[in-house]
Scaffold this motif. Structure first.
Motif, PDB file in Angstrom:
ATOM      1  N   GLY A 120       0.834  -1.206   0.000  1.00 46.37           N
ATOM      2  CA  GLY A 120       0.000   0.000   0.000  1.00 46.37           C
ATOM      3  C   GLY A 120       0.862   1.247   0.000  1.00 46.37           C
ATOM      4  O   GLY A 120       2.076   1.186   0.241  1.00 46.37           O
ATOM      5  N   GLN A 121       0.215   2.375  -0.259  1.00 46.81           N
ATOM      6  CA  GLN A 121       0.939   3.646  -0.329  1.00 46.81           C
ATOM      7  C   GLN A 121       0.036   4.761   0.160  1.00 46.81           C
ATOM      8  O   GLN A 121      -1.143   4.834  -0.217  1.00 46.81           O
ATOM      9  CB  GLN A 121       1.376   3.935  -1.762  1.00 46.81           C
ATOM     10  N   THR A 122       0.592   5.628   0.998  1.00 47.09           N
ATOM     11  CA  THR A 122      -0.121   6.816   1.445  1.00 47.09           C
ATOM     12  C   THR A 122       0.763   8.033   1.222  1.00 47.09           C
ATOM     13  O   THR A 122       1.939   8.036   1.612  1.00 47.09           O
ATOM     14  CB  THR A 122      -0.484   6.715   2.940  1.00 47.09           C
ATOM     15  N   ALA A 155       3.316 -13.014   7.074  1.00 48.69           N
ATOM     16  CA  ALA A 155       4.147 -11.965   6.471  1.00 48.69           C
ATOM     17  C   ALA A 155       4.423 -10.882   7.499  1.00 48.69           C
ATOM     18  O   ALA A 155       3.694 -10.728   8.487  1.00 48.69           O
ATOM     19  CB  ALA A 155       3.454 -11.365   5.252  1.00 48.69           C
ATOM     20  N   ALA A 156       5.492 -10.152   7.264  1.00 47.88           N
ATOM     21  CA  ALA A 156       5.762  -8.941   8.031  1.00 47.88           C
ATOM     22  C   ALA A 156       5.409  -7.752   7.150  1.00 47.88           C
ATOM     23  O   ALA A 156       5.502  -7.816   5.920  1.00 47.88           O
ATOM     24  CB  ALA A 156       7.229  -8.877   8.430  1.00 47.88           C
ATOM     25  N   VAL A 157       4.987  -6.674   7.772  1.00 48.12           N
ATOM     26  CA  VAL A 157       4.707  -5.440   7.052  1.00 48.12           C
ATOM     27  C   VAL A 157       5.599  -4.342   7.609  1.00 48.12           C
ATOM     28  O   VAL A 157       5.602  -4.079   8.822  1.00 48.12           O
ATOM     29  CB  VAL A 157       3.228  -5.022   7.165  1.00 48.12           C
ATOM     30  N   LEU A 158       6.363  -3.737   6.733  1.00 53.23           N
ATOM     31  CA  LEU A 158       7.214  -2.610   7.096  1.00 53.23           C
ATOM     32  C   LEU A 158       6.567  -1.332   6.581  1.00 53.23           C
ATOM     33  O   LEU A 158       6.152  -1.263   5.424  1.00 53.23           O
ATOM     34  CB  LEU A 158       8.592  -2.760   6.457  1.00 53.23           C
ATOM     35  N   VAL A 159       6.474  -0.326   7.429  1.00 56.90           N
ATOM     36  CA  VAL A 159       6.002   0.984   6.997  1.00 56.90           C
ATOM     37  C   VAL A 159       7.225   1.882   6.871  1.00 56.90           C
ATOM     38  O   VAL A 159       7.866   2.223   7.871  1.00 56.90           O
ATOM     39  CB  VAL A 159       4.986   1.585   7.979  1.00 56.90           C
ATOM     40  N   MET A 160       7.562   2.216   5.622  1.00 51.59           N
ATOM     41  CA  MET A 160       8.735   3.045   5.351  1.00 51.59           C
ATOM     42  C   MET A 160       8.273   4.478   5.092  1.00 51.59           C
ATOM     43  O   MET A 160       7.564   4.745   4.112  1.00 51.59           O
ATOM     44  CB  MET A 160       9.485   2.497   4.139  1.00 51.59           C
ATOM     45  N   THR A 190       4.904  13.899   2.589  1.00 49.13           N
ATOM     46  CA  THR A 190       5.232  12.732   3.412  1.00 49.13           C
ATOM     47  C   THR A 190       4.704  11.500   2.704  1.00 49.13           C
ATOM     48  O   THR A 190       3.527  11.442   2.339  1.00 49.13           O
ATOM     49  CB  THR A 190       4.596  12.826   4.812  1.00 49.13           C
ATOM     50  N   ASN A 191       5.577  10.525   2.493  1.00 46.05           N
ATOM     51  CA  ASN A 191       5.238   9.265   1.824  1.00 46.05           C
ATOM     52  C   ASN A 191       5.329   8.125   2.821  1.00 46.05           C
ATOM     53  O   ASN A 191       6.336   7.990   3.519  1.00 46.05           O
ATOM     54  CB  ASN A 191       6.268   8.976   0.712  1.00 46.05           C
ATOM     55  N   ASP A 192       4.321   7.285   2.888  1.00 45.04           N
ATOM     56  CA  ASP A 192       4.391   6.041   3.652  1.00 45.04           C
ATOM     57  C   ASP A 192       4.198   4.881   2.683  1.00 45.04           C
ATOM     58  O   ASP A 192       3.148   4.778   2.027  1.00 45.04           O
ATOM     59  CB  ASP A 192       3.294   5.968   4.714  1.00 45.04           C
TER      60      ASP A 192
END
Length: 291
Positions: free
Chosen positions: A95-97, A125-130, A143-145
């Motif tokens: 996903g993308q915000t 699964a693992a989810v990383l929020v970058m 700001t990008n997530d």
């Protein structure tokens, strides 16, 4: 365990200077289909497309923020942060915000600061929020997530994180458009900086479980925002305040996207499907907030 959540969250942010030019913006716009004429009987470019392709009229679609400065520090950089050691073939963009603080200039120099903002355990699964925060001399720009799924790396008993699922939009869409994709769409889009071989190398795609290279999720993301801006926001890119989506399925170059849009107060709900595969979901839980 290849992902050490505590170490990843405690890591120092990575900060660097990014630059972009009008040429970078034009290349990105071309990579998401700007300038294409859906009327095959007319050789002329739609004059409205010149706001994306002609330097003297250039407006910047906000989703350009996902590739500005070649997307650095971006997803690939984030996967090398302390506490993270994963197989790229197991990585999917979930996903993308994007939050826009003010209109993006056609040329610029800015400081990008990237860090791991969250690590979630989804079991399988693992989810990383970058998170990447970008500012120039005048202040914050965007700001990008990026939410990154790493298959096979969950199950350590960590926080599952919030649910991104929304109730489906009500009723028939206010507008629906179709956007055909070029057979070389991924090869063109990757010139904006995302060189993951999943989108170009057939052998690597097979290792990742796909019959052939797939289109970048962020390419579909840009195509969709452009459709919303052009169709419901009068072509005014400055009206976009935020844009969030969940990547629900893959897209193959050469397919056709059907983009359905519902107007709500101050926002547009969007669902995107692949026409060639009976409307298989591609983007869902998609919201464009606007002025």
């Amino acid at each position: 365990m290849p992902i050490d959540a505590a170490k990843a969250l405690a890591a120092e942010p990575r900060t660097g200077e990014i630059r972009w030019s009008a040429k970078d913006v034009q290349l990105y716009h071309l990579g998401i289909g700007a300038g294409a004429n859906p009327d095959k009987d007319s050789p002329a470019t739609d004059p409205d497309e010149l706001r994306y392709t002609l330097e003297s009229r250039l407006h910047v679609l906000p989703s350009f923020a996902t590739v500005a400065g070649a997307g650095s520090p971006g997803v690939i950089s984030g996967l090398s942060m302390p506490g993270i050691d994963v197989d790229l073939a197991k990585v999917l963009h979930g996903g993308q915000t994007l939050r826009i603080h003010r209109p993006i200039p056609a040329e610029g120099t800015a400081t990008a600061t990237g860090r791991i903002a969250a690590v979630y355990d989804k079991g399988k699964a693992a989810v990383l929020v970058m998170r990447t925060e970008v500012a120039d001399a005048e202040g914050p720009l965007w700001t990008n997530d990026a939410q990154i799924f790493v298959r096979g790396e969950g199950g350590w008993g960590g926080d599952r994180g919030p649910s991104a699922r929304l109730d489906p939009p009500a009723g028939e869409p206010d507008r629906a458009v179709e956007r055909p994709l070029r057979a070389d769409q991924a090869l063109l889009y990757r010139l904006s900086g995302d060189h993951n071989p999943l989108h170009a190398d057939p052998e690597f795609a097979k290792l990742a479980g796909f019959d052939k290279p797939i289109l970048h999720g962020l390419c579909t993301y840009g195509i969709t925002l452009k459709a919303v801006v052009d169709t419901l926001l009068g072509g005014d890119v400055t009206r976009v305040r935020s844009y969030a989506t969940r990547f629900a399925g893959v897209v193959y170059p050469g397919e056709t996207l059907r983009i359905r849009m519902w107007r709500e107060d101050g926002r547009v709900r969007v669902e995107v499907g692949a026409v060639d595969r009976a409307g298989a979901p591609v983007l869902t839980d998609t919201v464009v907030e606007h002025s």
